[in-house]
Write a protein that holds these residues in place. Structure first.
Motif, PDB file in Angstrom:
ATOM      1  N   GLN A   3       0.838  -1.187   0.000  1.00  0.00           N
ATOM      2  CA  GLN A   3       0.000   0.000   0.000  1.00  0.00           C
ATOM      3  C   GLN A   3       0.883   1.250   0.000  1.00  0.00           C
ATOM      4  OE1 GLN A   3      -3.380   0.027  -0.236  1.00  0.00           O
ATOM      5  NE2 GLN A   3      -3.235  -2.194  -0.495  1.00  0.00           N
ATOM      6  N   GLN A   4       0.383   2.314  -0.601  1.00  0.00           N
ATOM      7  CA  GLN A   4       1.169   3.525  -0.739  1.00  0.00           C
ATOM      8  C   GLN A   4       0.823   4.572   0.317  1.00  0.00           C
ATOM      9  OE1 GLN A   4       3.718   3.567  -2.953  1.00  0.00           O
ATOM     10  NE2 GLN A   4       3.071   1.454  -3.316  1.00  0.00           N
ATOM     11  N   ARG A   5      -0.436   4.676   0.704  1.00  0.00           N
ATOM     12  CA  ARG A   5      -0.811   5.659   1.707  1.00  0.00           C
ATOM     13  C   ARG A   5      -0.274   5.241   3.065  1.00  0.00           C
ATOM     14  NH1 ARG A   5      -7.031   6.447   1.599  1.00  0.00           N
ATOM     15  NH2 ARG A   5      -7.039   4.324   0.772  1.00  0.00           N
ATOM     16  N   PRO A   6       0.372   6.144   3.807  1.00  0.00           N
ATOM     17  CA  PRO A   6       1.021   5.770   5.073  1.00  0.00           C
ATOM     18  C   PRO A   6       0.146   5.012   6.057  1.00  0.00           C
ATOM     19  CG  PRO A   6       1.735   7.947   4.426  1.00  0.00           C
ATOM     20  CD  PRO A   6       0.661   7.548   3.443  1.00  0.00           C
ATOM     21  N   PRO A   7      -1.116   5.423   6.314  1.00  0.00           N
ATOM     22  CA  PRO A   7      -1.919   4.662   7.277  1.00  0.00           C
ATOM     23  C   PRO A   7      -2.194   3.229   6.808  1.00  0.00           C
ATOM     24  CG  PRO A   7      -2.877   6.836   6.909  1.00  0.00           C
ATOM     25  CD  PRO A   7      -1.839   6.634   5.853  1.00  0.00           C
ATOM     26  N   ARG A   9      -0.353   1.589   4.671  1.00  0.00           N
ATOM     27  CA  ARG A   9       0.947   0.910   4.673  1.00  0.00           C
ATOM     28  C   ARG A   9       1.255   0.371   6.068  1.00  0.00           C
ATOM     29  NH1 ARG A   9       4.413  -2.265   2.292  1.00  0.00           N
ATOM     30  NH2 ARG A   9       6.577  -1.634   2.358  1.00  0.00           N
ATOM     31  N   ALA A  10       1.019   1.189   7.089  1.00  0.00           N
ATOM     32  CA  ALA A  10       1.250   0.753   8.471  1.00  0.00           C
ATOM     33  C   ALA A  10       0.342  -0.424   8.811  1.00  0.00           C
ATOM     34  CB  ALA A  10       1.010   1.916   9.425  1.00  0.00           C
ATOM     35  N   LEU A  11      -0.894  -0.374   8.348  1.00  0.00           N
ATOM     36  CA  LEU A  11      -1.835  -1.458   8.602  1.00  0.00           C
ATOM     37  C   LEU A  11      -1.370  -2.746   7.935  1.00  0.00           C
ATOM     38  CD1 LEU A  11      -4.555  -2.343   9.781  1.00  0.00           C
ATOM     39  CD2 LEU A  11      -5.656  -1.493   7.698  1.00  0.00           C
ATOM     40  N   GLN A  12      -0.898  -2.645   6.717  1.00  0.00           N
ATOM     41  CA  GLN A  12      -0.420  -3.822   5.983  1.00  0.00           C
ATOM     42  C   GLN A  12       0.803  -4.435   6.664  1.00  0.00           C
ATOM     43  OE1 GLN A  12       1.177  -3.215   1.965  1.00  0.00           O
ATOM     44  NE2 GLN A  12      -0.125  -4.888   1.265  1.00  0.00           N
ATOM     45  N   CYS A 171       8.753  -7.650   8.276  1.00  0.00           N
ATOM     46  CA  CYS A 171       7.723  -7.601   9.319  1.00  0.00           C
ATOM     47  C   CYS A 171       7.234  -9.006   9.660  1.00  0.00           C
ATOM     48  CB  CYS A 171       6.566  -6.714   8.894  1.00  0.00           C
ATOM     49  SG  CYS A 171       6.928  -4.951   9.016  1.00  0.00           S
ATOM     50  N   LEU A 172       7.047  -9.842   8.651  1.00  0.00           N
ATOM     51  CA  LEU A 172       6.658 -11.225   8.915  1.00  0.00           C
ATOM     52  C   LEU A 172       7.743 -11.938   9.702  1.00  0.00           C
ATOM     53  CD1 LEU A 172       4.313 -13.299   8.067  1.00  0.00           C
ATOM     54  CD2 LEU A 172       6.032 -14.197   6.512  1.00  0.00           C
ATOM     55  N   LEU A 201      -4.475  -2.729  15.480  1.00  0.00           N
ATOM     56  CA  LEU A 201      -4.713  -2.655  14.033  1.00  0.00           C
ATOM     57  C   LEU A 201      -6.171  -2.314  13.731  1.00  0.00           C
ATOM     58  CD1 LEU A 201      -2.580  -5.732  12.906  1.00  0.00           C
ATOM     59  CD2 LEU A 201      -2.027  -3.313  12.565  1.00  0.00           C
ATOM     60  N   LEU A 202      -7.078  -2.828  14.547  1.00  0.00           N
ATOM     61  CA  LEU A 202      -8.492  -2.477  14.406  1.00  0.00           C
ATOM     62  C   LEU A 202      -8.696  -0.977  14.627  1.00  0.00           C
ATOM     63  CD1 LEU A 202     -11.540  -2.929  14.225  1.00  0.00           C
ATOM     64  CD2 LEU A 202     -11.482  -3.761  16.588  1.00  0.00           C
TER      65      LEU A 202
END
Length: 213
Positions: A3-7, A9-12, A171-172, A201-202
């Motif tokens: 994902q490109q959008r920071p939020p 991306r952080a979620l992913q 991250c994994l 994350l929720l």
């Protein structure tokens, strides 16, 4: 794809870390089986077929739970009128909490089944963002892309490079290392940490969708 959008991306990245944590826990308590890495379970299923029906029940059951989670997650993701990411992560949190409780009471199957279903479910968190469900709980595709990026860099074809896959893989890996260490602590520490991470994350998904709406 990353994902490109920071939020988002952080979620992913957070979901990849969560998958690594739960997968390490499942691997350690089930002696070689996984809650998110279905390629490994499929290989185990093929190997165990030679040993008779009882030996295939666990890997086949885990694959079925994961597939059921993906199916349910896709249906929810496509039909939810509002906040599909939050809805999926709320269900995942409930499932991971059930898995943590089962772990605390010593039920291996009680941990594995809801955890595998949850990992299938969360692969649909970005279903509406890129038109497909980019895997966040397994990294074979990410490693393929990393290798292709290496080749593009060596050939000087930087326009072919798709960044971001290395961090997903890390991250994994980090989640798996954390899950392995937490497994050495008493009680259901690892699954409880996973439930806490799922809750965070929720919250991130809810805030992201609140801004979007």
């Amino acid at each position: 794809m990353p994902q490109q959008r920071p939020p988002l991306r952080a979620l992913q990245l957070g979901l990849s870390g969560l998958a690594g944590l739960l997968d390490a826990t499942g691997f350690l308590i089930a002696q070689g089986y996984f809650v998110s890495f279905m390629s490994g379970n499929t290989t185990q299923l093929g190997v165990n077929l030679l040993d008779g029906i009882p030996q295939v029940l666990l890997p086949a059951g885990l694959i079925a739970c994961f597939l059921g989670g993906v199916t349910a997650g896709a249906a929810i993701g496509w039909t939810s009128e509002r906040r599909p990411r939050s809805t999926l992560l709320a269900i995942s949190l409930a499932l991971v909490s059930i898995a943590a409780a089962a772990y605390e009471f010593g039920s291996t199957l009680g941990f594995l089944a809801p955890a595998a279903f949850a990992m299938g479910l969360v692969n649909n968190v970005f279903l509406r963002d890129d038109g497909s469900s980019a895997g966040v709980t397994y990294m074979t595709g990410a490693l393929v892309r990393i290798g292709q990026n290496f080749a593009a860099s060596l050939l000087g074809q930087r326009n072919r490079i798709k960044p971001g896959y290395g961090l997903l893989w890390l991250c994994l890996l980090g989640g798996a290392i954390l899950g392995t260490w937490l497994h050495t602590l008493p009680g259901a520490t690892g699954p409880l940490v996973a439930a806490g991470a799922n809750a965070l994350l929720l919250l991130l998904a809810w805030r992201t969708e609140k801004r979007e709406n």
